[in-house]
Design a protein around this motif. Structure first.
Motif, PDB file in Angstrom:
ATOM      1  N   HIS A 123       0.820  -1.231   0.000  1.00 27.95           N
ATOM      2  CA  HIS A 123       0.000   0.000   0.000  1.00 27.95           C
ATOM      3  C   HIS A 123       0.848   1.273   0.000  1.00 27.95           C
ATOM      4  O   HIS A 123       0.304   2.365  -0.121  1.00 27.95           O
ATOM      5  N   HIS A 124       2.170   1.132   0.130  1.00 28.68           N
ATOM      6  CA  HIS A 124       3.054   2.315   0.091  1.00 28.68           C
ATOM      7  C   HIS A 124       3.846   2.383  -1.211  1.00 28.68           C
ATOM      8  O   HIS A 124       4.659   3.290  -1.401  1.00 28.68           O
ATOM      9  N   LEU A 125       3.636   1.420  -2.112  1.00 22.39           N
ATOM     10  CA  LEU A 125       4.538   1.284  -3.270  1.00 22.39           C
ATOM     11  C   LEU A 125       4.526   2.471  -4.231  1.00 22.39           C
ATOM     12  O   LEU A 125       5.486   2.663  -4.983  1.00 22.39           O
ATOM     13  N   SER A 126       3.483   3.280  -4.202  1.00 24.87           N
ATOM     14  CA  SER A 126       3.506   4.416  -5.132  1.00 24.87           C
ATOM     15  C   SER A 126       4.454   5.520  -4.663  1.00 24.87           C
ATOM     16  O   SER A 126       4.680   6.486  -5.387  1.00 24.87           O
ATOM     17  N   LEU A 251      -8.835   1.984   6.865  1.00 30.27           N
ATOM     18  CA  LEU A 251      -7.841   0.923   6.615  1.00 30.27           C
ATOM     19  C   LEU A 251      -8.172   0.152   5.332  1.00 30.27           C
ATOM     20  O   LEU A 251      -7.283  -0.219   4.565  1.00 30.27           O
ATOM     21  N   LYS A 252      -9.484  -0.037   5.087  1.00 32.68           N
ATOM     22  CA  LYS A 252      -9.916  -0.737   3.869  1.00 32.68           C
ATOM     23  C   LYS A 252      -9.469   0.084   2.637  1.00 32.68           C
ATOM     24  O   LYS A 252      -8.929  -0.465   1.681  1.00 32.68           O
ATOM     25  N   GLN A 257      -6.699   0.560  -2.017  1.00 33.12           N
ATOM     26  CA  GLN A 257      -6.361   1.574  -3.029  1.00 33.12           C
ATOM     27  C   GLN A 257      -4.969   2.173  -2.848  1.00 33.12           C
ATOM     28  O   GLN A 257      -4.494   2.893  -3.712  1.00 33.12           O
ATOM     29  N   GLY A 258      -4.347   1.888  -1.719  1.00 30.37           N
ATOM     30  CA  GLY A 258      -3.015   2.454  -1.460  1.00 30.37           C
ATOM     31  C   GLY A 258      -3.103   3.725  -0.628  1.00 30.37           C
ATOM     32  O   GLY A 258      -4.160   4.373  -0.556  1.00 30.37           O
ATOM     33  N   MET A 259      -1.987   4.101  -0.027  1.00 31.44           N
ATOM     34  CA  MET A 259      -1.936   5.265   0.871  1.00 31.44           C
ATOM     35  C   MET A 259      -2.364   6.579   0.205  1.00 31.44           C
ATOM     36  O   MET A 259      -3.036   7.390   0.832  1.00 31.44           O
TER      37      MET A 259
END
Ligand code: ZN
Length: 316
Positions: A123-126, A251-252, A257-259
């Motif tokens: 969820h932090h990959l962007s 959190l969902k 969808q990511g951070m």
């Protein structure tokens, strides 16, 4: 007459056996060190374990520590992921490593294995700098740690996840390992809600609400990093991120969808009231919380068998 002689012979033989048994026992007792010698030996043994960080020790020193009763080991499970514009990507790993060390010191007769530095951070990959493991990869790493540490001679292995995305994987993997290794104590502090309650209670004492304290790179995490790595914290970039409830709904959104769907700068909370002094308090509270949670799960604290094995660990 003949019968009497053989009776006497049997009697003398019995006396001889009893006397020699007594002599053996006396000899064994005499060869035992006295109480003050035992204390001296124990203090020398404790002194000889200079570091509890296995990564800084040689194998003979680790072997010797295990033989001296250091049969418990703590492992932090960190992450390498963005922590807003003001904190380094190693934040969770650095905090986890420090807490694992404090916990190992407080537990006593415990070594610290090298911290797992990358976790599940999809969820932090962007945000650049984030490196994420697949759930299955982290599972395999934890299982391989456990196999290795058991081979080393440890009989109590404690995992401390320090990043939200790792908690469910660590929890499920430890359950699996507990079934596979029945004679070994495999423990993890895997309830993230309790950890956040502990952190928020400390924030409240400073007059900082849970939303500012934050779940990611907010006041609490920033304060801890100011206490541990002040040169790596960029104060003039302190800015609020998402400052609202981080409940199930949020959190969902984050996990699906990511951070960036919730926070543009990668922060959940507000770091502007952070300070190193507060960071020290957070570290103390978290250490106490972790110790309590470990004690609740530990056989060593909860059963006669545990007390016996604890005594044996201490005295061998
Ligand atoms: Zn973090």
């Amino acid at each position: 007459m003949k019968r009497e002689t053989s009776h006497n012979l049997r009697m003398y033989l019995c006396y001889a056996i009893v006397i020699s048994l007594h002599l053996c026992t006396w000899g064994t007792l005499r060869s035992q060190p006295n109480i003050s010698n035992i204390e001296e030996m124990q203090s020398k043994a404790v002194d000889s374990v200079k570091s509890i960080r296995m990564a800084e020790m040689t194998w003979p020193d680790i072997k010797s520590a295990i033989e001296q009763g250091y049969t418990a080991v703590v492992v932090a499970v960190g992450s390498t992921e963005q922590h807003g514009p003001h904190l380094p990507t190693m934040t969770d790993t650095r905090i986890g490593d420090d807490l694992a060390h404090r916990v190992a010191m407080k537990l006593g007769h415990t070594l610290q294995a090298i911290t797992i530095t990358v976790g599940c951070s999809k969820h932090h990959l962007s945000f650049p700098g984030t490196i994420s493991l697949r759930d299955e990869t982290l599972r395999m790493i934890i299982l391989d740690y456990i196999e290795s540490l058991i081979r080393n001679g440890f009989n109590r292995i404690v995992f401390l996840p320090m990043h939200g995305g790792n908690f469910p994987i660590v929890q499920a993997t430890l359950k699996e390992a507990q079934i596979a290794h029945q004679g070994i104590e495999i423990i993890g502090v895997t309830d993230i809600t309790k950890l956040l309650v502990c952190m928020n209670a400390a924030s409240a004492e400073f007059g900082i609400n849970a939303n500012e304290s934050g779940a990611h790179a907010g006041e609490s995490e920033t304060s801890i990093m100011m206490a541990l790595e002040k040169n790596l914290v960029i104060k003039d970039r302190f800015a609020p991120g998402y400052v609202g409830l981080t409940g199930e709904k949020e959190l969902k959104i984050i996990f699906e969808q990511g951070m960036p769907a919730l926070t543009k700068n990668g922060v959940l909370g507000d770091p502007r009231k952070a300070s190193a002094d507060k960071g020290e308090v957070y570290l103390d509270r978290l250490t106490e919380f972790l110790i309590q949670e470990i004690k609740k799960q530990s056989h060593s604290e909860n059963s006669i068998f545990g007390w016996i094995s604890f005594w044996v660990r201490l005295h061998t």
